[in-house]
Scaffold this motif. Structure first.
Motif, mmCIF file in Angstrom:
data_model
loop_
_atom_site.group_PDB
_atom_site.id
_atom_site.type_symbol
_atom_site.label_atom_id
_atom_site.label_comp_id
_atom_site.label_asym_id
_atom_site.label_seq_id
_atom_site.Cartn_x
_atom_site.Cartn_y
_atom_site.Cartn_z
ATOM 1 N N PHE A 172 85.732 -15.109 -24.595
ATOM 2 C CA PHE A 172 85.941 -16.523 -24.922
ATOM 3 C C PHE A 172 87.324 -16.994 -24.480
ATOM 4 O O PHE A 172 87.496 -18.084 -23.925
ATOM 5 C CB PHE A 172 85.758 -16.731 -26.428
ATOM 6 C CG PHE A 172 86.035 -18.129 -26.890
ATOM 7 C CD1 PHE A 172 85.318 -19.208 -26.381
ATOM 8 C CD2 PHE A 172 87.028 -18.383 -27.823
ATOM 9 C CE1 PHE A 172 85.575 -20.506 -26.806
ATOM 10 C CE2 PHE A 172 87.294 -19.674 -28.251
ATOM 11 C CZ PHE A 172 86.565 -20.735 -27.741
ATOM 12 N N ARG A 173 88.325 -16.146 -24.698
ATOM 13 C CA ARG A 173 89.685 -16.500 -24.298
ATOM 14 C C ARG A 173 89.774 -16.679 -22.780
ATOM 15 O O ARG A 173 90.379 -17.632 -22.287
ATOM 16 C CB ARG A 173 90.659 -15.401 -24.751
ATOM 17 C CG ARG A 173 92.123 -15.810 -24.680
ATOM 18 C CD ARG A 173 93.055 -14.646 -24.944
ATOM 19 N NE ARG A 173 92.723 -13.910 -26.153
ATOM 20 C CZ ARG A 173 93.353 -12.794 -26.519
ATOM 21 N NH1 ARG A 173 94.305 -12.290 -25.744
ATOM 22 N NH2 ARG A 173 93.010 -12.175 -27.619
ATOM 23 N N MET A 174 89.164 -15.765 -22.035
ATOM 24 C CA MET A 174 89.206 -15.874 -20.571
ATOM 25 C C MET A 174 88.445 -17.094 -20.073
ATOM 26 O O MET A 174 88.905 -17.794 -19.168
ATOM 27 C CB MET A 174 88.638 -14.593 -19.937
ATOM 28 C CG MET A 174 89.572 -13.407 -20.002
ATOM 29 S SD MET A 174 88.979 -12.042 -18.947
ATOM 30 C CE MET A 174 87.519 -11.528 -19.849
ATOM 31 N N ARG A 175 87.282 -17.336 -20.646
ATOM 32 C CA ARG A 175 86.498 -18.494 -20.198
ATOM 33 C C ARG A 175 87.231 -19.798 -20.492
ATOM 34 O O ARG A 175 87.186 -20.739 -19.699
ATOM 35 C CB ARG A 175 85.113 -18.482 -20.856
ATOM 36 C CG ARG A 175 84.246 -17.308 -20.406
ATOM 37 C CD ARG A 175 82.817 -17.458 -20.889
ATOM 38 N NE ARG A 175 82.670 -17.480 -22.335
ATOM 39 C CZ ARG A 175 82.542 -16.414 -23.109
ATOM 40 N NH1 ARG A 175 82.561 -15.198 -22.574
ATOM 41 N NH2 ARG A 175 82.389 -16.532 -24.416
ATOM 42 N N THR A 176 87.930 -19.840 -21.620
ATOM 43 C CA THR A 176 88.704 -21.034 -21.967
ATOM 44 C C THR A 176 89.819 -21.263 -20.946
ATOM 45 O O THR A 176 90.118 -22.404 -20.579
ATOM 46 C CB THR A 176 89.300 -20.881 -23.381
ATOM 47 O OG1 THR A 176 88.227 -20.756 -24.322
ATOM 48 C CG2 THR A 176 90.160 -22.070 -23.746
ATOM 49 N N GLU A 177 90.445 -20.167 -20.497
ATOM 50 C CA GLU A 177 91.561 -20.276 -19.552
ATOM 51 C C GLU A 177 91.094 -20.176 -18.105
ATOM 52 O O GLU A 177 91.920 -20.109 -17.204
ATOM 53 C CB GLU A 177 92.577 -19.179 -19.856
ATOM 54 C CG GLU A 177 93.189 -19.315 -21.244
ATOM 55 C CD GLU A 177 94.087 -18.153 -21.617
ATOM 56 O OE1 GLU A 177 94.234 -17.224 -20.781
ATOM 57 O OE2 GLU A 177 94.646 -18.169 -22.724
ATOM 58 N N ARG A 178 89.759 -20.171 -17.906
ATOM 59 C CA ARG A 178 89.163 -20.107 -16.570
ATOM 60 C C ARG A 178 89.692 -18.911 -15.785
ATOM 61 O O ARG A 178 90.163 -19.013 -14.652
ATOM 62 C CB ARG A 178 89.395 -21.411 -15.799
ATOM 63 C CG ARG A 178 88.762 -22.625 -16.470
ATOM 64 C CD ARG A 178 88.795 -23.846 -15.591
ATOM 65 N NE ARG A 178 88.084 -23.639 -14.329
ATOM 66 C CZ ARG A 178 86.759 -23.653 -14.184
ATOM 67 N NH1 ARG A 178 85.985 -23.863 -15.251
ATOM 68 N NH2 ARG A 178 86.220 -23.467 -12.997
ATOM 69 N N GLN A 179 89.611 -17.742 -16.438
ATOM 70 C CA GLN A 179 90.015 -16.496 -15.815
ATOM 71 C C GLN A 179 88.868 -15.496 -15.853
ATOM 72 O O GLN A 179 87.934 -15.625 -16.669
ATOM 73 C CB GLN A 179 91.224 -15.891 -16.537
ATOM 74 C CG GLN A 179 92.505 -16.676 -16.392
ATOM 75 C CD GLN A 179 93.655 -15.990 -17.094
ATOM 76 O OE1 GLN A 179 93.534 -15.558 -18.238
ATOM 77 N NE2 GLN A 179 94.790 -15.878 -16.413
ATOM 78 N N VAL A 180 88.939 -14.500 -14.998
ATOM 79 C CA VAL A 180 88.005 -13.373 -15.026
ATOM 80 C C VAL A 180 88.815 -12.096 -14.896
ATOM 81 O O VAL A 180 89.952 -12.106 -14.416
ATOM 82 C CB VAL A 180 86.958 -13.460 -13.890
ATOM 83 C CG1 VAL A 180 85.987 -14.600 -14.131
ATOM 84 C CG2 VAL A 180 87.633 -13.598 -12.522
ATOM 85 N N ALA A 181 88.225 -10.982 -15.330
ATOM 86 C CA ALA A 181 88.898 -9.680 -15.291
ATOM 87 C C ALA A 181 88.172 -8.748 -14.341
ATOM 88 O O ALA A 181 86.952 -8.827 -14.184
ATOM 89 C CB ALA A 181 88.947 -9.074 -16.689
ATOM 90 N N ARG A 182 88.931 -7.847 -13.750
ATOM 91 C CA ARG A 182 88.352 -6.838 -12.856
ATOM 92 C C ARG A 182 88.239 -5.467 -13.511
ATOM 93 O O ARG A 182 87.594 -4.573 -12.971
ATOM 94 C CB ARG A 182 89.183 -6.720 -11.581
ATOM 95 C CG ARG A 182 89.217 -7.987 -10.743
ATOM 96 C CD ARG A 182 90.075 -7.814 -9.506
ATOM 97 N NE ARG A 182 90.164 -9.032 -8.724
ATOM 98 C CZ ARG A 182 89.289 -9.409 -7.807
ATOM 99 N NH1 ARG A 182 88.250 -8.624 -7.545
ATOM 100 N NH2 ARG A 182 89.442 -10.522 -7.140
#
Length: 347
Positions: free
Chosen positions: A230-240
């Motif tokens: 949720f935190r990443m989607r809010t900040e428009r980020q993705v993780a590898r």
């Protein structure tokens, strides 16, 4: 003073094609001590201001501007970094030295884990260094891409480098194919970017007692994965990548990391990876006191490439996730949670 002074340009800096990038791997134990990681970054910035953190346990440094000041070549500066880290912080580190971040990273991680050393890869040695390495060892190539390449007989970096670029573009797509072909030939124009934004984020759950129930631990992992997603989607980020740290009653800890098949912020994918990392540890009788998840190599979502999916179920799950996110933004973080999770985890 180091006996090897190397070749430098008129201003005392190394030419572009000469080794000038350090990839410093401080070791997995630094994960448990964020304050030590910050101190080690400060040690690097005492040598060069061009330092790019690679949390939670490494950093890149461009030392071109420091060669004349210290009277050493890049290998000499790498040895100085290792000496200071050991003397001041009790941390032995592995340092890769090369003309690009890609080769420096691979040089540092080529040996046994947790072994301190300095390894240089000069431009004329790059092809031989890369040739027999498995394609999965090429930084930036994830498990799914490696399996695809291996299915075509391209199981080593040397074979990928020798393949026609058009072949790789047909297999992987135009942009990924061209990028992988360049990496296999040791080409990486990515600059070392100082004071880059943080590229990881974490969340932790602490149990009030020794938790022996695997089901309860999986509930905690789902909650952590959901919070990070949720935190990443809010900040428009993705993780590898995703790391799991298990803390035990005797204050020891175990950390395991897995690279994701593709960059993502999708909670079910993060949770499934966390479960896999947990299950492989075999914690049937372990006295677990806490669990921590960390998403790594964060990047902007619009810059990441994704494998197209024609599964209706996957598309429905992503639409449901987007709807839940909208509800959280409007009514609060606990407005929508995946079934089986708990309330908000401790960050």
């Amino acid at each position: 003073m180091n006996g090897r002074t190397g070749r430098t340009g008129p201003d005392g800096a190394a030419p572009e094609h000469e080794p000038h990038v350090l990839y410093v791997h401080f070791g997995a134990r630094v994960r448990e001590h964020p304050e030590r990681y910050e101190a080690l970054l400060a040690l690097l910035t005492d040598i060069t201001p061009v330092v790019q953190p690679q949390p939670p346990e490494a950093a890149l440094a461009d030392v071109r501007g420091a060669l004349r000041y210290f009277g050493r070549d890049a290998v000499g500066l790498a040895q100085l970094v290792r000496l200071r880290a050991l003397a001041l912080h009790g941390t032995d580190c592995a340092v890769g030295v090369a003309a690009s971040p890609l080769l420096a990273r691979m040089a540092a991680t080529a040996g046994p884990p947790e072994s301190g050393r300095v390894r240089e890869v000069r431009p004329e040695e790059a092809a031989g260094f890369l040739d027999r390495r498995p394609v999965a060892a090429l930084h930036g190539v994830g498990p799914a891409t490696a399996r695809t390449l291996c299915s075509y007989g391209l199981d080593s970096v040397g074979r990928v480098a020798a393949a026609p670029p058009a072949t790789l573009q047909r297999i992987l797509g135009a942009v990924p194919g061209r990028r992988v072909h360049e990496w296999a030939r040791g080409i990486d124009p990515t600059p070392v970017t100082p004071t880059a934004p943080a590229r990881s984020a974490g969340a932790e759950h602490r149990f009030g007692h020794d938790e022996l129930d695997a089901g309860q631990r999986r509930r905690a992992l789902l909650t952590l994965a959901d919070e990070l997603g949720f935190r990443m989607r809010t900040e428009r980020q993705v993780a590898r990548g995703l790391s799991l740290t298990v803390r035990y009653a005797d204050r020891s800890a175990t950390t395991r990391t897995r690279r994701l098949a593709e960059p993502t912020a999708h909670t079910p994918t993060l949770a499934a990876t966390a479960y896999a990392l947990h299950d492989v540890l075999g914690l049937q009788r372990a006295r677990v006191r806490g669990l921590a998840l960390r998403v790594e190599e964060l990047t902007a979502a619009e810059l990441a490439t994704h494998q197209l999916s024609f599964e209706a179920r996957d598309e429905k799950a992503r639409r449901a996730e987007a709807a839940a996110d909208r509800a959280r933004h409007r009514f609060g973080a606990d407005a929508a949670r995946p079934a089986g999770g708990w309330g908000r985890a401790a960050a």
